[in-house]
Design an enzyme around this catalytic site. Structure first.
Site, PDB file in Angstrom:
ATOM      1  N   SER A  76       0.903  -1.157  -0.082  1.00 46.55           N
ATOM      2  CA  SER A  76      -0.094   0.030   0.017  1.00 46.55           C
ATOM      3  C   SER A  76       1.047   1.139  -0.019  1.00 46.55           C
ATOM      4  O   SER A  76       1.532   1.459  -0.961  1.00 46.55           O
ATOM      5  CB  SER A  76      -0.722   0.115   1.030  1.00 46.55           C
ATOM      6  OG  SER A  76      -1.875   1.000   1.014  1.00 46.55           O
ATOM      7  N   ASP A  84     -10.290  -3.549  -5.005  1.00 45.19           N
ATOM      8  CA  ASP A  84      -9.287  -2.369  -4.660  1.00 45.19           C
ATOM      9  C   ASP A  84      -9.111  -1.137  -5.377  1.00 45.19           C
ATOM     10  O   ASP A  84      -9.019  -1.222  -6.775  1.00 45.19           O
ATOM     11  CB  ASP A  84      -8.159  -3.163  -4.364  1.00 45.19           C
ATOM     12  CG  ASP A  84      -6.898  -2.287  -3.701  1.00 45.19           C
ATOM     13  OD1 ASP A  84      -7.245  -1.029  -3.364  1.00 45.19           O
ATOM     14  OD2 ASP A  84      -5.736  -2.450  -3.735  1.00 45.19           O
ATOM     15  N   HIS A  94      -8.057  -4.720  -0.729  1.00 41.70           N
ATOM     16  CA  HIS A  94      -6.924  -3.945  -0.339  1.00 41.70           C
ATOM     17  C   HIS A  94      -6.767  -4.413   1.204  1.00 41.70           C
ATOM     18  O   HIS A  94      -7.657  -4.449   2.257  1.00 41.70           O
ATOM     19  CB  HIS A  94      -7.018  -2.786  -0.482  1.00 41.70           C
ATOM     20  CG  HIS A  94      -5.985  -1.660  -0.200  1.00 41.70           C
ATOM     21  ND1 HIS A  94      -5.025  -1.568  -1.116  1.00 41.70           N
ATOM     22  CD2 HIS A  94      -5.545  -1.084   0.873  1.00 41.70           C
ATOM     23  CE1 HIS A  94      -3.970  -0.722  -0.548  1.00 41.70           C
ATOM     24  NE2 HIS A  94      -4.345  -0.520   0.801  1.00 41.70           N
TER      25      HIS A  94
END
Length: 408
Positions: free
Chosen positions: A191, A348, A378
């Protein structure tokens, strides 16, 4: 008593309404994901209330809650020696497997955790567990970077912390101290950590004074651009649990120390409209109509404003700074990147960031593995331990470690 019997069903109905979200049929463990998301939303809303009352910054409160309940001390075991250290002023946690007979040097992974540049820690159990398993499975030294967070610092300090810690580790004497093979080092992150890993890797590739550089980069559902918040994955997953679109936009605003009043303009791409001259030269580097396969484009249409607000870029020039948005790097920089692994999830908003970066790297001649998961969401890779254990977490983690094992 009668009132209580009437109240209980009402509360149950309200709770179900708050928890339930319509999810794609392909999402694994849907009810567990709804519960996780509802818990996170409730905590976030409480933190925003505290922020509104001016008692504290909502991100400070949220991260305090996360770390209070989840932070672990550096407790070693028979299998892994875990120590905390400081690399050029940046705190790190180092995971070292025991030396094996006839083994001189180990491979290594520099890992940068996610959390929107504002949350989590190398010391939380989620990342402690991931890095410990990586060290055990790969028989590798894993360096987990504890960079400073928003709101204590904003861009570019997170980038500088990650870069300083990585460059320190790449020094020959430091590698020798940890018995690391200088030709077998990867840089990785998930991320926002994937964002920092990609940006650091680009910077290292251009540093002529470095004698040792990463052999690989491995990016897990990375956030790589703030140019277009209407890519197909942003449109498709705008209300997806864990990371809806408005939350990602707010993370960007916090990272850049911007004003929340800009959120709507960013959402409709006013900052990159056709009349915003600063953005024109970057448009060709992020044209998803040519970078994405048709299976991802589906029937979504580009959102390109004819007239926008150039003052947004003037107020937040970092929106076009490649240290913050690695997907906007020029082709000359991309050609210098090492062999790359990018993991993406269908459910996501950041799916297309990773897919577009993979395509641009491939076009630049870099060997790329794009590992896409249709049933995952995610953040899933860190959720592998009860009560937040998801099959998606184990599936993605195993695939990621397998690639590292085969290529590092």
């Amino acid at each position: 008593m009668r009132a209580a019997w009437l109240l209980l069903p009402a509360l149950a109905a309200l709770s179900a309404y708050y928890v339930y979200l319509p999810l794609p049929g392909t999402v694994s463990d849907p009810w567990k994901l709804m519960l996780l998301d509802a818990t996170f939303r409730a905590v976030q809303q409480t933190c925003h209330l505290i922020h509104y009352l001016r008692l504290s910054h909502h991100l400070i409160v949220l991260n305090y809650l996360i770390c209070t309940f989840d932070k672990l001390k550096s407790v070693s075991s028979e299998d892994i020696n875990i120590t905390d250290a400081v690399f050029d002023g940046v705190e790190v946690r180092v995971f070292e497997p025991p030396a094996k007979r006839d083994e001189r040097l180990k491979r290594s992974v520099v890992y940068i955790h996610g959390g929107g540049w504002a949350l989590a820690s190398a010391r939380t159990s989620l990342y402690n567990n991931l890095c410990r398993i990586m060290a055990e499975s790969l028989n590798a030294v894993v360096v987990s970077v504890e960079y400073r967070l928003v709101p204590e610092v904003c861009f570019p300090e997170q980038f500088h912390d990650a870069l300083r810690a990585t460059k320190h580790f790449l020094q020959p004497d430091v590698l020798a101290k940890y018995s690391v093979d200088p030709s077998r080092i990867a840089i990785s992150g998930d991320s926002a950590g994937g964002n920092l890993a990609a940006a650091v890797c680009q910077q290292l590739s251009k540093d002529e004074h470095l004698t040792i550089r990463p052999k690989l980069q491995a990016l897990i559902y990375p956030v790589l651009q703030a140019f277009d918040f209407n890519t197909p994955s942003y449109q498709q997953n705008m209300n997806m649990p864990v990371l809806p679109r408005y939350v990602m936009i707010n993370y960007w605003i916090d990272y850049f120390n911007g004003n929340y009043d800009l959120a709507h303009s960013l959402l409709i791409n006013n900052h990159t409209a056709l009349d915003v001259g600063q953005a024109l030269s970057f448009r060709g580097r992020l044209n998803w109509t040519s970078l994405l396969p048709s299976s991802f484009k589906k029937n979504y249409k580009p959102v390109i404003q004819t007239t926008g607000k150039a003052e947004i870029i003037q107020e937040i020039p970092a929106l076009l700074d490649v240290r913050a948005v690695p997907l906007l790097a020029d082709n000359e920089t991309l050609q210098l990147q090492p062999k790359t692994y990018i993991l993406t999830c269908e459910n996501d908003v950041l799916r297309d960031d990773g897919v577009m970066y993979a395509k641009r790297l491939e076009n630049a001649g870099v060997e790329v593995t794009l590992d896409h998961f249709d049933d995952c969401f995610h953040g899933c890779m860190i959720f592998t331990v009860w009560p937040t254990d998801f099959s998606a977490g184990v599936q993605t983690r195993n695939s990621y470690i397998k690639w590292l094992d085969e290529n590092l």
